[in-house]
Design an enzyme around this catalytic site. Sequence first.
Site, PDB file in Angstrom:
ATOM      1  N   LYS A  17      -3.628  -2.182  15.623  1.00 10.63           N
ATOM      2  CA  LYS A  17      -2.954  -1.238  16.497  1.00 10.63           C
ATOM      3  C   LYS A  17      -3.822  -0.908  17.699  1.00 10.63           C
ATOM      4  O   LYS A  17      -5.046  -0.855  17.591  1.00 10.63           O
ATOM      5  CB  LYS A  17      -2.736   0.011  15.665  1.00 10.63           C
ATOM      6  N   GLU A  75       0.841  -1.212   0.000  1.00 15.04           N
ATOM      7  CA  GLU A  75       0.000   0.000   0.000  1.00 15.04           C
ATOM      8  C   GLU A  75       0.868   1.251   0.000  1.00 15.04           C
ATOM      9  O   GLU A  75       2.080   1.196   0.255  1.00 15.04           O
ATOM     10  CB  GLU A  75      -0.936   0.005   1.208  1.00 15.04           C
TER      11      GLU A  75
HETATM   12  N1  PSU Z   1      -2.506   1.727  10.480  1.00 15.50           N
HETATM   13  C1  PSU Z   1      -1.176   1.909  10.584  1.00 15.50           C
HETATM   14  N2  PSU Z   1      -0.526   2.591   9.611  1.00 15.50           N
HETATM   15  C2  PSU Z   1      -1.175   3.086   8.521  1.00 15.50           C
HETATM   16  C3  PSU Z   1      -2.596   2.855   8.413  1.00 15.50           C
HETATM   17  C4  PSU Z   1      -3.208   2.177   9.413  1.00 15.50           C
HETATM   18  O1  PSU Z   1      -0.579   1.468  11.537  1.00 15.50           O
HETATM   19  O2  PSU Z   1      -0.547   3.731   7.662  1.00 15.50           O
HETATM   20  C5  PSU Z   1      -3.316   3.337   7.183  1.00 15.50           C
HETATM   21  C6  PSU Z   1      -3.579   2.151   6.223  1.00 15.50           C
HETATM   22  O3  PSU Z   1      -3.449   2.608   4.893  1.00 15.50           O
HETATM   23  C7  PSU Z   1      -5.023   1.795   6.514  1.00 15.50           C
HETATM   24  C8  PSU Z   1      -5.595   3.154   6.781  1.00 15.50           C
HETATM   25  O4  PSU Z   1      -5.680   1.135   5.439  1.00 15.50           O
HETATM   26  O5  PSU Z   1      -4.603   3.828   7.541  1.00 15.50           O
HETATM   27  C9  PSU Z   1      -6.898   3.090   7.548  1.00 15.50           C
HETATM   28  O6  PSU Z   1      -7.468   4.355   7.597  1.00 15.50           O
HETATM   29  P1  PSU Z   1      -8.976   4.506   8.100  1.00 15.50           P
HETATM   30  O7  PSU Z   1      -8.914   4.132   9.554  1.00 15.50           O
HETATM   31  O8  PSU Z   1      -9.290   5.944   7.860  1.00 15.50           O
HETATM   32  O9  PSU Z   1      -9.796   3.570   7.267  1.00 15.50           O
END
Ligand code: PSU
Length: 304
Positions: A158, A24
């Site tokens: 996390k 990603e």
């Molecule tokens: N968690 C991490 N690092 C990240 C992300 C999540 O530890 O960079 C990023 C990933 O790209 C994940 C996104 O798909 O955040 C999720 O965002 P949201 O909670 O807005 O869906």
Amino acid sequence: MSLVTTSPEVTEALAAGRPVVALESTIITHGMPWPQNLEMARKVEATIRANGATPATIAVIGGALFAGLTDAQLENLAQTKDAAKLSRADLAVCMAQGGTGATTVAATMIAARLAGIHVFATGGIGGVHKGAEETFDISADLSELAQTEVTVVAAGAKAILDIPKTLEVLETNGVPVIAYGQDSIPAFWSRESDLQAPLRMDTAKDIASAHLLRGQIGLPGGQLVANPIPQEDEIPAAVLAPIIAQATKEAGEQGVSGKKVTPFLLSRIFELTEGRSLEANIALVLNNARLASEIAVEIAKQCE
Ligand code: PSU
Ligand code: MN
């Protein structure tokens, strides 16, 4: 014109049935600061190559969806401050408008499936945020795992998320959550949590077989593999708990919402740990890239 532009090495590998691992790009633009983000992106690609697979970093650049970036594209993206954060909802809009954006886990899975890539390595997935009973903040990554046939290797969820609720949503949606080589769910910065993982698998070969069997059975959706951070890189949960609590409190006080929540928390935790969280984050991504490569190699073998 194909919808997804694969780099020459990714095109060749896919045509020959050789292993490819998707990556990603939101982790690059929104998950880590410059210049560590670029160093991380390069190291992850090198790790995948060293483990016998071809890396395919996914992003939208000038309206085109790429799987496999040149080093110049990677460097550019890592320095693009206003790149959009693209999930299922905004991928097509960004392409239609000729925009540039980084893909989240959800959008990367969509692109990987389009390109014919089975395996994807990242750090952490999005999930159910703490306080979701008020905010309804549940990442689109979870529903993507329920409908897109890609095996995602992450380091567990996390602690900025509500892990029990995240596991419940995944279970409701029929997503296998597989702890690699241990019984508990890894907790991102720490190897172990006190939560039992729904499933455990000990080899890349078995994970590859389960991936292929899901396809043969006709089950939609992917698998989430939770790979514990290496022991020497972990940060004890007790050290992080107050920091996460503080960052979450600040997000609430400052009215941070929607897409901005995850990047805000990540950068505050980075500041509050004086960079230690970033080092651990990079180490676990590399560890996930290794396991994802092994799974991709096994899938390629079993498809011969
Ligand atoms: N968690 C991490 N690092 C990240 C992300 C999540 O530890 O960079 C990023 C990933 O790209 C994940 C996104 O798909 O955040 C999720 O965002 P949201 O909670 O807005 O869906
Ligand atoms: Mn969200």
